[in-house]
Design an enzyme around this catalytic site. Structure first.
Site, PDB file in Angstrom:
ATOM      1  N   HIS A  34      46.301  38.028  38.520  1.00 44.78           N
ATOM      2  CA  HIS A  34      45.625  38.043  36.884  1.00 44.78           C
ATOM      3  C   HIS A  34      46.333  37.042  36.607  1.00 44.78           C
ATOM      4  CE1 HIS A  34      44.597  42.609  38.278  1.00 44.78           C
ATOM      5  NE2 HIS A  34      43.694  42.129  37.300  1.00 44.78           N
ATOM      6  N   GLN A 145      39.569  35.362  43.157  1.00 42.79           N
ATOM      7  CA  GLN A 145      38.192  34.962  44.737  1.00 42.79           C
ATOM      8  C   GLN A 145      38.485  36.498  45.419  1.00 42.79           C
ATOM      9  OE1 GLN A 145      36.343  32.956  45.385  1.00 42.79           O
ATOM     10  NE2 GLN A 145      36.020  33.321  48.238  1.00 42.79           N
ATOM     11  N   LYS A 146      39.705  36.584  44.900  1.00 43.38           N
ATOM     12  CA  LYS A 146      39.710  38.331  45.850  1.00 43.38           C
ATOM     13  C   LYS A 146      37.822  39.496  46.115  1.00 43.38           C
ATOM     14  CE  LYS A 146      40.823  41.552  45.887  1.00 43.38           C
ATOM     15  NZ  LYS A 146      40.699  43.959  45.399  1.00 43.38           N
TER      16      LYS A 146
END
Ligand code: PAF
Length: 277
Positions: A34, A145-146
């Site tokens: 984050h 992107q996770k």
């Protein structure tokens, strides 16, 4: 850094911010994934806004809404040191007042993978993200992107609904041993934490086969499954080698491919992915 909770306060604070705005939507319990998005927004936008909201609408009744980890004080410190200007912490009652009955649903892309494993999940995500976009009206919004399918679904929603917002997807941030950072890693005990590297190891093994020329989707999915099966604390929910744009399973890899998986380590459900090609 300013902090607001009600929609009225958010709107007033947003109006007072100068220039282009970048939004980082989060569910809190922040990690370097984050924070890297917040730093990127700081570099690319005049004003940076983060939201923290554990969105009940994207959790099924049997999922971890009640025990989802929270630490607002720490989150605020991290956001402040990343240079965030404004933090919005809506309440569930503010976001979904009594009688709320309007939903945003992206068809097609939400059907496989996470959509199949977690029915209703993406409807909750796209509805809350629409509400966040409509309240904040950012020029850019940042996602990780996770959650590759989530990013694809939000991109599609933004295209289909003509939101004038650029969607920016930042790379997965990993621990030293490869485990993708996730708020849910907090659920793992020491033994499970070690076992959780199996996701990264399985993806790495399949990537290596790809780099040696393997293009058969079944063989690559078989490698993912095999590595996971060798870890006694791991239970596979799905493995996938899918077309990056359509998320359809591939027999033969030709272009950009999303290798992805969902695996239970004990009671904790983890996801991860690599992009090939
Ligand atoms: O990725 C998340 O943390 C959530 O799905 C999001 C985008 C903040 C919506 O609740």
């Amino acid at each position: 850094m300013q902090m607001v909770s009600t929609l009225a306060d958010l709107r007033a604070a947003r109006l007072a911010l100068p220039g282009t705005a970048g939004l980082i939507p989060t569910m809190g319990y922040l990690h370097e994934g984050h924070i890297s998005l917040a730093r990127r927004a700081r570099a690319e936008c005049d004003s940076v806004i983060a939201s923290i909201f554990v969105n009940p609408a994207q959790f099924a009744p049997n999922e971890d809404l009640a025990k989802y980890p929270r630490n607002l004080e720490r989150d605020l410190q991290l956001l402040e040191s990343a240079g965030v200007d404004l933090v919005w912490t809506p309440t569930p009652e503010g976001m979904y007042p009594p009688g709320f009955s309007t939903w945003v649903e992206v068809e097609g892309l939400t059907r496989p993978l996470e959509g199949a494993a977690r029915p209703g999940h993406f409807r909750g995500v796209t509805t809350v993200v629409t509400k966040l976009f409509s309240a904040v009206q950012p020029e850019r919004a940042y996602f990780g992107q996770k959650d590759a399918q989530q990013a694809a679904v939000i991109r599609k929603m933004v295209r289909d609904l003509d939101f004038p917002i650029e969607i920016i997807v930042g790379p997965t941030v990993r621990e030293a041993d490869g485990l993708a950072m996730s708020s849910r890693n907090a659920y793992l005990n020491a033994e499970e934490r070690k076992a959780a590297t199996v996701l990264f190891n399985a993806l790495s093994a399949a990537q290596q086969a790809y780099q040696h020329g393997e293009r058969d989707g079944d063989v690559l999915r078989g490698i993912l499954r095999h590595v996971i099966d060798l870890q006694p604390l791991a239970r596979m929910q799905y493995v996938s080698a899918a077309d990056y744009d359509t998320l359809e399973e591939l027999q033969t890899l030709t272009g950009k491919t999303l290798l992805s998986m969902a695996v239970f380590i004990g009671q904790t459900r983890l996801i991860d992915n690599f992009v090939l090609g």
